[in-house]
Design an enzyme around this catalytic site. Structure first.
Site, mmCIF file in Angstrom:
data_model
loop_
_atom_site.group_PDB
_atom_site.id
_atom_site.type_symbol
_atom_site.label_atom_id
_atom_site.label_comp_id
_atom_site.label_asym_id
_atom_site.label_seq_id
_atom_site.Cartn_x
_atom_site.Cartn_y
_atom_site.Cartn_z
ATOM 1 N N LYS A 3 9.971 -27.210 -8.426
ATOM 2 C CA LYS A 3 10.035 -28.587 -8.967
ATOM 3 C C LYS A 3 8.948 -29.543 -8.751
ATOM 4 O O LYS A 3 8.458 -30.278 -9.372
ATOM 5 C CB LYS A 3 11.377 -29.226 -8.517
ATOM 6 N N GLU A 57 13.339 -37.312 -0.141
ATOM 7 C CA GLU A 57 12.326 -36.094 -0.018
ATOM 8 C C GLU A 57 11.556 -36.184 1.218
ATOM 9 O O GLU A 57 11.610 -37.142 2.070
ATOM 10 C CB GLU A 57 11.260 -35.872 -1.214
ATOM 11 N N ARG A 58 10.496 -35.396 1.733
ATOM 12 C CA ARG A 58 9.827 -35.066 2.725
ATOM 13 C C ARG A 58 8.972 -36.087 2.944
ATOM 14 O O ARG A 58 8.100 -36.255 2.020
ATOM 15 C CB ARG A 58 9.241 -33.775 2.971
#
Length: 521
Positions: A181, A207-208
């Site tokens: 994704k 997210e990261r």
């Protein structure tokens, strides 16, 4: 003279009244911490309670930012902390800022990176003075909205052919962990931001931090940072910040659409993290969970975010959103509630990813409302339908092939299988953003080349070529040039065309045989 004195006395009275009112107002705005439970903070205000969504600042120097979410008896305003609450104690002062959380808007935000509060986090110094707007805003009214059926090309064959995106629409990339994704989002940025006339906004939700830093460097290297805004609420931040960062990004996007009259490309990674943050906030507030443990207000929360993404007469917001699907279960409430708001859904298949068919777009489950003859044209529609039909027939024949083998199929079924396998490999594509990992040079393929390639495969033009020749190609013309190179090499080395002699073909003969004899000796 007497009249002037009266005027002076009246002015003093007005100034005194204003001073008294302002002091009273300041007194009303001050409160104290009554309770702290994780990210939930109760604040007591002796006067009027601050309105919902107002920003409170608690603790020494107001370092803990809180958003009011509910009012309770006894002068208690309950809020969710958007920054860590460590060190916050009962009795600490709380000040009502008087406004909701506001983020900067305008040309000054271009090329910068922000957090949920609109503070710069790219180490380029503070932002110059610019207008700020509250993050909670109503969606555009129905009377202001317009609908235009126009295709948004991405340069990715599988998407442009089978699930064309709508300019000014909302598209979702659905998939479990590790199916590509974020890679697909990054490639879409690379392919579209450079040629896209307008502003691009990337919103990272939960997210990261590593991905954010890599994306910033990639966009800067591509030379499109000056037309891009990045805003992040990363996974190490409290749930309140992750929950609200999407609204902060939309406030910036709405300015460019409504005031600057520009089109906006809004990329969100990941909508599931927004849902997850909402679930955490709901649990912290003590609300009864709904199905599968999600918040009871799931549908409303997604709608509040998605309905702000719309087209008006002044501009369009085209949104591409990654959606993590827990345990690859597409019936999960977070996925099903998101489906309802999209004009195109791109389903990423773990099975295709395991076979090395990237991008792992599932051609049978993915759909787009734009794939109609009136919008994409008769030729595109017919080719896409024929590709889908061929792949669907192959899917049905797989069980027979697994049990009985290809030999039991009819000639027509064998042709269908050969076409389908070649189509599957042609729809793979090397990405610019993954060159260093795959070793393949990245390709951007326009729609006309994708249609041409699929038509020629469906007409059995490449039936004699191996399936692997079509793997990781750009346009079909690359196969022809590759074939021409092979033929040129054969012309230059005519000895290669001779069949091997009996002695040469026998294992252990010639030089190879001498080598084996030496080794055995």
């Amino acid at each position: 003279m007497a009249q002037d004195q009266n005027k002076g006395q009246l002015q003093k009275l007005n100034e005194g009244e204003q001073l008294f009112n302002s002091r009273q107002e300041q007194q009303k705005k001050k409160g104290s911490v009554a309770a702290v439970r994780g990210s939930v903070v109760d604040a007591h205000f002796p006067g009027t309670l601050p309105p919902l969504y107002n920003q409170l600042k608690a603790g020494p120097e107001g370092r803990v930012v809180i958003e009011v979410v509910s009012h309770h008896r006894g002068g208690i305003a309950r809020g969710i902390a958007l920054s860590p609450t460590s060190g916050l104690r009962r009795g600490d002062p709380v000040i009502d800022a008087g406004t909701m959380i506001e983020v900067p808007v305008g040309k000054a935000v271009l090329g910068r990176m922000f957090n949920v509060f609109g503070e710069t986090i790219d180490e380029k110094g503070p932002l110059e003075e610019t207008e700020r707007r509250g993050i909670h805003r109503p969606p555009a009214s129905i009377s202001r909205r317009v609908t235009k059926a126009e295709i948004f090309e991405t340069g990715i064959k599988a998407i442009d052919l089978l699930t064309p995106l709508e300019r000014g629409g909302k598209a979702g990339l659905f998939g479990g962990a590790g199916v590509g994704k974020t890679v697909l989002i990054t490639e879409l940025i690379n392919n579209t931001v450079g040629k896209y006339e307008g502003v691009s906004i990337f919103c990272g939700i939960g997210e990261r931090s590593r991905e954010a830093e890599e994306l910033y460097r990639d966009i800067k290297a591509a030379g499109v940072l000056d037309n891009t805004v990045m805003i992040f609420g990363q996974m190490n931040e409290p749930p309140g910040a992750r929950y609200l960062v999407g609204h902060s990004a939309l406030t910036m996007a709405e300015y460019f659409r409504d005031d600057a009259r520009q089109d906006v490309l809004l990329l969100i990674d990941n909508i599931f993290r927004f849902v997850q943050a909402g679930s955490e906030v709901s649990g912290l507030l003590g609300k009864m969970p709904s199905r599968v443990g999600y918040q009871p207000t799931l549908s409303t929360e997604i709608a509040e975010l998605q309905e702000r993404i719309s087209n008006t007469a002044t501009g369009a917001i085209t949104s591409i959103q990654a959606v993590y699907v827990p345990a690859d279960d597409f019936t999960d409430p977070s996925a099903t509630h998101t489906f309802a708001h999209l004009s195109a859904s791109i389903i990423l298949s773990r099975k295709r990813a395991s076979e090395g068919l990237y991008p792992a777009v599932d051609p049978l489950q993915s759909w787009s409302k734009m794939l109609t003859p009136l919008v994409v044209g008769e030729r595109h529609y017919l080719v896409a339908q024929e590709v889908r039909r061929t792949l669907a027939e192959y899917e049905e024949l797989k069980d027979i092939i697994a049990m009985l083998g290809m030999e039991e199929l009819s000639q027509e079924d064998r042709r269908v299988v050969n076409r389908a396998r070649r189509l599957e490999r042609f729809l793979t594509q090397p990405f610019v953003t993954t060159e260093q990992f795959t070793g393949y040079s990245g390709r951007v393929v326009n729609l006309e080349d994708a249609l041409d390639g699929c038509e020629r495969i469906l007409n059995d033009e490449f039936a004699e070529r191996g399936e692997s020749d079509l793997y990781m190609l750009g346009k079909i013309g690359e196969l022809k040039s590759k074939s021409g190179k092979d033929e040129q090499e054969k012309d230059d080395n005519p000895a290669d065309d001779k069949p091997p002699s009996e002695e040469e073909g026998r294992p252990g003969s010639g030089a190879a045989g001498e080598k084996e004899d030496d080794e055995s000796a």
